[in-house]
Design a protein around this motif. Structure first.
Motif, PDB file in Angstrom:
ATOM      1  N   ARG B 156       0.828  -1.208   0.000  1.00 36.26           N
ATOM      2  CA  ARG B 156       0.000   0.000   0.000  1.00 36.26           C
ATOM      3  C   ARG B 156       0.865   1.262   0.000  1.00 36.26           C
ATOM      4  O   ARG B 156       0.583   2.215  -0.726  1.00 36.26           O
ATOM      5  N   GLU B 158       3.893   1.488  -1.041  1.00 35.90           N
ATOM      6  CA  GLU B 158       4.548   1.575  -2.351  1.00 35.90           C
ATOM      7  C   GLU B 158       3.595   2.109  -3.421  1.00 35.90           C
ATOM      8  O   GLU B 158       4.011   2.839  -4.322  1.00 35.90           O
ATOM      9  N   ALA B 159       2.311   1.752  -3.320  1.00 35.41           N
ATOM     10  CA  ALA B 159       1.324   2.287  -4.258  1.00 35.41           C
ATOM     11  C   ALA B 159       1.196   3.802  -4.092  1.00 35.41           C
ATOM     12  O   ALA B 159       1.148   4.556  -5.070  1.00 35.41           O
ATOM     13  N   VAL B 161       3.478   5.888  -2.840  1.00 34.47           N
ATOM     14  CA  VAL B 161       4.709   6.517  -3.317  1.00 34.47           C
ATOM     15  C   VAL B 161       4.755   6.501  -4.849  1.00 34.47           C
ATOM     16  O   VAL B 161       5.173   7.469  -5.480  1.00 34.47           O
ATOM     17  N   SER B 162       4.300   5.394  -5.448  1.00 39.03           N
ATOM     18  CA  SER B 162       4.238   5.316  -6.912  1.00 39.03           C
ATOM     19  C   SER B 162       3.406   6.453  -7.478  1.00 39.03           C
ATOM     20  O   SER B 162       3.797   7.122  -8.426  1.00 39.03           O
TER      21      SER B 162
END
Lengths: 201, 201
Positions: B156, B158-159, B161-162
């Motif tokens: 989550r 990482e999503a 930050v992406s």
């Protein structure tokens, strides 16, 4: 070793008919023209003039300016088909379709390589950035935007594309875990409902 | 023109005390060590050995391995402070704080330049990608992840930050409109509630 014989090259100045390397020369001219003038400023006419052929021959070989751009940049998919996959279907699952279509395209190394190359150039060269910007907004995003009836629809579509672009970079370039290893469908299940929000008023 | 006199450089092999350019030499050694071994594999001890100083001197000048990394990569902000700004406050506005903090950091050209440089290298060099991956996951994301109590919390974060990374690239590198011109607060208002979803079970 065999030597392929070719007829001697005509030295005539001006337009010339298509020859064995005319296609390649048009692509070189197209890359130069797009690079120097950006997507909007480039024209089939000017690319034809650079490669000393008739504009009709450029159209014959490559079709539209958009198709020539895709060929010159070696982008191995058709943006209008990507856009069609996203916008075709119920609006309440458009986020899921956007995530799935985007991940399937970037998931193929052959398809993401030319985009990464263009993006990398854009990070250091304003001309490459301009090319990417114009192409993305005029050709790729416009096809989705025009199908939406929402306030701030350009900004919303750009937010969606930003998210999916960021996922692609973290997944395929930075390769951060667990993002790099989960399946496309697991990502679609997580990201789809979140970006769906951008498609709702 | 004035010439600055320096004492003649000692030719002794082995450890040497700090001199006027010792700090710079440690930074060079650190860049080499991080580049060759990645964030996890690099050690203060090895960086000290490369620059022929005592590890205590490296700690004295730069503090921890993380602080040395930030100095060597010329990253002009402190990840732990960024993380603290995001996690401090009510959980139901963490999405908004993440968007605001990230946009404020990237909005400063001086702060985003070293990250863009590292990201650009990561696009062509696996060693740079490994460095960015390890640093991002161990140092930057871990500080937010450890404060959350959610299933799939790494994925989550990482999503999130992406998404924010993608926005930064589209806003500051590709400069696509209208994304490039709207205010930070307008973006926070749009993106914050969307990424908030990732922080909710």
């Amino acid at each position: 070793m065999s030597v392929t014989r070719r007829p001697a090259r005509r030295r005539r100045v001006g337009r010339r008919p298509g020859g064995p390397d005319t296609r390649g020369e048009i692509l070189v001219a197209a890359r130069t023209e797009f690079g120097e003038r950006g997507y909007d400023g480039a024209s089939i006419r000017a690319i034809a003039a650079r490669s000393r052929v008739d504009p009709a021959l450029v159209h014959h070989y490559f079709g539209t300016k958009e198709q020539l751009f895709l060929a010159a940049m070696e982008i191995p998919f058709v943006p209008s088909e990507i856009a069609a996959q996203i916008v075709t279907g119920p609006i309440d699952s458009i986020g899921e379709r956007a995530a799935r279509t985007f991940l399937a395209t970037w998931g193929d190394p052959v398809k993401r390589a030319p985009f990464l190359a263009l993006l990398r150039s854009a990070m250091t060269h304003e001309t490459a950035a301009a090319l990417l910007r114009q192409f993305a907004s005029r050709v790729m995003l416009a096809r989705v935007v025009e199908r939406l009836e929402l306030p701030d629809r350009e900004l919303r579509v750009e937010a969606v594309v930003s998210h999916l672009l960021g996922v692609a970079i973290m997944r395929y370039v930075v390769k951060i875990e667990p993002l790099a290893s989960v399946s496309d469908e697991e990502l679609v299940g997580m990201i789809g409902p979140v970006i769906q929000r951008y498609f709702e008023d």
